[in-house]
Scaffold this motif. Structure first.
Motif, PDB file in Angstrom:
ATOM      1  N   GLY A  17       0.819  -1.203   0.000  1.00  0.00           N
ATOM      2  CA  GLY A  17       0.000   0.000   0.000  1.00  0.00           C
ATOM      3  C   GLY A  17       0.853   1.254   0.000  1.00  0.00           C
TER       4      GLY A  17
ATOM      5  N   SER B 226      -0.814   0.824   4.942  1.00  0.00           N
ATOM      6  CA  SER B 226      -1.304   0.086   6.098  1.00  0.00           C
ATOM      7  C   SER B 226      -0.606   0.556   7.356  1.00  0.00           C
ATOM      8  CB  SER B 226      -1.060  -1.413   5.914  1.00  0.00           C
ATOM      9  OG  SER B 226      -1.499  -2.106   7.063  1.00  0.00           O
TER      10      SER B 226
ATOM     11  N   ARG C 279      -3.547   0.372  -3.164  1.00  0.00           N
ATOM     12  CA  ARG C 279      -3.318  -0.856  -2.388  1.00  0.00           C
ATOM     13  C   ARG C 279      -3.471  -2.029  -3.347  1.00  0.00           C
ATOM     14  NH1 ARG C 279      -6.945  -0.649   1.888  1.00  0.00           N
ATOM     15  NH2 ARG C 279      -5.354   0.415   3.098  1.00  0.00           N
TER      16      ARG C 279
END
Length: 129
Positions: free
Chosen positions: A9, A15, A71
């Motif tokens: 991501g 994240s 992502r």
């Protein structure tokens, strides 16, 4: 059959969960986060996911499509008798204000040009020297 899933991501879709590793990234000032175990299977899938993530930023830049976050999740399995890959699937989540048709074109272009997925699709000899 066990699936070996990874997540990469960047931007607004980085994240912040535990077990996440960060890396510098040429397309985003805050870098990329990676969620993956350190096994050969996971690293193979991460190569595909990381390439797709990078190419989303590169191709979006070339097309003038604003992207705030990306992502990519990639996963696949292996035949445990031969350790041949059963294939890799990936999905892309985008954070962008661009129209849906522009994002659809972007993802189609990325799927066409992403180098690691292309190399895997074509096959490559691997030899110990």
């Amino acid at each position: 059959m066990e699936q070996f899933a990874v997540v990469a991501g960047a931007g607004s879709l980085r994240s912040e969960q535990g077990q996440t590793v960060g890396f510098p990234h040429r397309w985003t000032p805050e870098g990329v986060t990676v969620q993956a175990d350190f096994t050969g299977a996971h690293l193979l899938h991460l190569a595909a996911a990381g390439c797709v993530l990078n190419d989303v930023y590169r191709e979006a830049n070339e097309l003038g499509i604003p992207v705030t976050g990306v992502r990519v999740t990639a996963a696949g399995g292996f035949d445990t008798t031969t350790w041949a890959s059963t294939g890799i699937t990936y999905s892309v989540e985008l954070d962008s204000d661009a129209p849906a048709d522009a994002l659809t074109r972007l993802l189609a272009r990325v799927d066409e040009v992403a180098e690691i997925p292309r190399a895997l699709r074509a096959g490559a000899p691997v030899r110990r020297t």
